[in-house]
Write an enzyme that holds these catalytic residues in place. Sequence first.
Site, mmCIF file in Angstrom:
data_model
loop_
_atom_site.group_PDB
_atom_site.id
_atom_site.type_symbol
_atom_site.label_atom_id
_atom_site.label_comp_id
_atom_site.label_asym_id
_atom_site.label_seq_id
_atom_site.Cartn_x
_atom_site.Cartn_y
_atom_site.Cartn_z
ATOM 1 N N SER A 292 20.022 36.645 -6.498
ATOM 2 C CA SER A 292 21.793 36.254 -6.766
ATOM 3 C C SER A 292 21.883 35.887 -5.043
ATOM 4 O O SER A 292 21.682 37.014 -4.602
ATOM 5 C CB SER A 292 22.112 37.264 -7.271
ATOM 6 O OG SER A 292 21.920 38.601 -7.023
ATOM 7 N N ASP A 293 23.288 35.439 -4.914
ATOM 8 C CA ASP A 293 23.803 35.749 -3.242
ATOM 9 C C ASP A 293 23.903 37.442 -4.137
ATOM 10 O O ASP A 293 24.446 38.114 -5.269
ATOM 11 C CB ASP A 293 24.688 34.597 -4.354
ATOM 12 C CG ASP A 293 25.167 35.229 -2.353
ATOM 13 O OD1 ASP A 293 24.940 35.577 -1.533
ATOM 14 O OD2 ASP A 293 26.061 33.726 -1.588
ATOM 15 N N CYS A 294 24.660 37.911 -2.881
ATOM 16 C CA CYS A 294 25.015 39.726 -2.817
ATOM 17 C C CYS A 294 25.687 40.030 -3.660
ATOM 18 O O CYS A 294 26.691 39.352 -3.311
ATOM 19 C CB CYS A 294 24.576 39.962 -1.340
ATOM 20 S SG CYS A 294 23.505 39.836 -0.486
#
Length: 767
Positions: A292-294
């Site tokens: 996932s993106d952060c």
Amino acid sequence: MSQLVILLPLLFIFQVVDSAPPPHACDPSNPATKLYQFCRTDLQISNRAHDLVSRLTVDEKISQLVNTAPGIPRLGVPAYEWWSEALHGIAYTGPGTWFNGTVKAATSFPQVILTAASFDSYEWFRIGQAIGEEARGMYNAGQANGMTFWAPNINIFRDPRWGRGQETPGEDPTMTGSYAVAYVRGLQGDSFDGRKVLSGAHLQASACCKHFTAYDLDRWKGVTRYVFNAQVSLADMAETYQPPFKKCVEEGRATCIMCAYTRVNGIPSCADPNLLTHTVRGLWGFRGYIASDCDAVSLIYEAQGYAKSHEDAVGDVLKAGMDVNCGSYLQKHTKSALQQKKVSESDIDRALLNLFSVRIRLGLFNGDPTKLPYGNISPKDVCSPAHEALALDAARNGIVLLKNNLKLLPLSKSSSSLAVIGPNANAARTLLGNYAGPPCKTVTPLDALRGYVKNAVYHQGCDAVVCSNADINQAVAIARNADHVVLIMGLDQTQEKEDLDRVSLTLPGKQQDLITSAANAAKKPVVLVLICGGPVDVSFATNNDKIGSIIWAGYPGEAGGIALAEIIFGDHNPGGRLPVTWYPQSFVNVKMTDMRMRSATGYPGRTYKFYKGPKVFEFGHGLSYSKYSYRFKNLPETKLYLNQSKALLNSDSVRYALVSEMEKEACNVAKTKVTVTVENQGEMAGKHPVLMFARHERGGEDGKRAEKQLVGFKSIVLSYGEKAEMEFEIGLCEHLSRANEVGVMVVEEGKYFLTVGDSELPLTVNV
Ligand SMILES: *[C@@H]1O[C@H](CO)[C@@H](O)[C@H](O)[C@H]1NC(C)=O
Ligand SMILES: *[C@@H]1O[C@H](CO)[C@@H](O)[C@H](O)[C@H]1NC(C)=O
């Protein structure tokens, strides 16, 4: 004598510290590991990963679902950090690599948008290769506890205001896909043709194509990427947003995909099983892990309200096919999600199988990695002369000459006086762009220009790039007294960056005033250098004869100052070409949130393929100190037949065939080779990228078809007066198809034109 006695034990200590092997599992000195199937290199990777996962408790499993994965000491498995960055060199960002040991710097290649401007995929491959090697060198030296890098960024540079457009290879899906393939193969240790990794070789490092998908807005007029819901048509999805990712997976064989913050048509990308599982893993055959993106998972509940609880958010992403969360959310909420049956242990196991398979493929479960392939890469290979030379070459090949009236450039090396003016003339950090690390060396444009004209006079001109205050009088006084004036202006990370899109396309503050005033005062026309990632509207300068030359230098990396000076003084012949359209300021009337690529009533469309408004510079624009001519080799009329019995008729009576319904064979057969003769008619040798486009005879007249589309690009080195033949292969399905309204790729019957510069070749397609 006594000194030696003291020195020797110290040296000995350093040796021991230096030679400690980097983190790895399955150490043969630990007898227990002999019993573990996951340590057996003779078994298949999936079996090894399965064995490891089967030994874990539920709590241990949950602990592994986040980017900072703790060790499992009872099994001899060390901690692992999934997050490192390597957009254009090993970066500071990302906790998995650090610069506090033997390695204090890494090669800082140009920011990607400039590297792209070389239109040279072999160069892109070599940059990926060099970065992967430096990554391995740092790991082997104990300065990393991860080998997974979250690059490249292959979103389409859809809107010129996008703060992260600088990180991408530009606006063309075909070219962006080629960049992804080249970079990923290079970084992962594959061969340029992609055969090595296919045959089961270890990965040098792991690359990650991001941000999946249709992500290209950060923060614009109060709309943030964290909550933005991108409304994307099926046609644009199929023809623009997805192709780079498809190519990255199918041809690049990337070992990671990162899902974006954004929602696409209402569904958060990280929670969309259709995107992650059906498309990426199913249709494209992805083997790797999905990150996932952060903090993207927490947003699904906390900001987007798509999930109704923490546990629902965890269930949504794990069931959709995401494997690891950047952040700590899954660490906190997976246990309760299990208890509430929002997720099952088998969903977690699937994620862990993907994750451990990649760690095994990186050679981190085979004993000491320094005794394996890539084991002899050392700190000597970081900032090596070869890598630094490549960084310089990439800057030379990328920098674009936008205007050169009356051959103002190159300046004569015997110029006796030079004024260098502007806030970007002596700004070392600005050359690097974002996601940079500490560069091997720092040479500003001013330093490099002073290598040619020793006592060049310098004035910053503006207080900073924002240029709210400009010392125009001082700049004018300096400009008036010099033989030549070089103005080094543009943007920096205060104007365009992650989490910051622009709202204007003009140069900030008083930059334009400063440039015009200096140009009016100067004895001869001045040279304007633009250091920036995204395009700026400089029509005031294109129309002003007192501004003789304009150069776009992107963010050219650690050697960019040198490359720029070489171009200004004629030691390098520029050949870079713009990878994005340069729009006029009026484009800011278009809503950045409007994802439509195609034009419509009151909407000009986007990119060279569909945009119908005025341009400051075209995609592919780029001058050189040489003039190149192109001629298609005379051929009998070129025809491509499909002979599809299932051809259909569309609303404007054009016969077409569906690519998806065609036999692979038919697609493969429907190809033709065309040859172009390219001649360097100038006075200087040069490396020249040749761009071939195709357009349907109806072009973009009805807003459905692209005006034209890039079908091939290749570079050639030609000395003065030399000519050479270049061959391009044009495939009907690959190059001449477009998406219809429901997102299916179709090939239309009719007359097409292949174009290179002003030269055209007609091509007839019968379906
Ligand atoms: C270097 O930084 C890393 C990560 O912050 C840290 O774990 C390590 O102890 C540091 N090493 C030295 C020699 O300071
Ligand atoms: C399709 O038909 C044309 C014209 O009849 C013929 O020349 C060509 O060989 C056929 N192509 C294929 C692939 O069958």
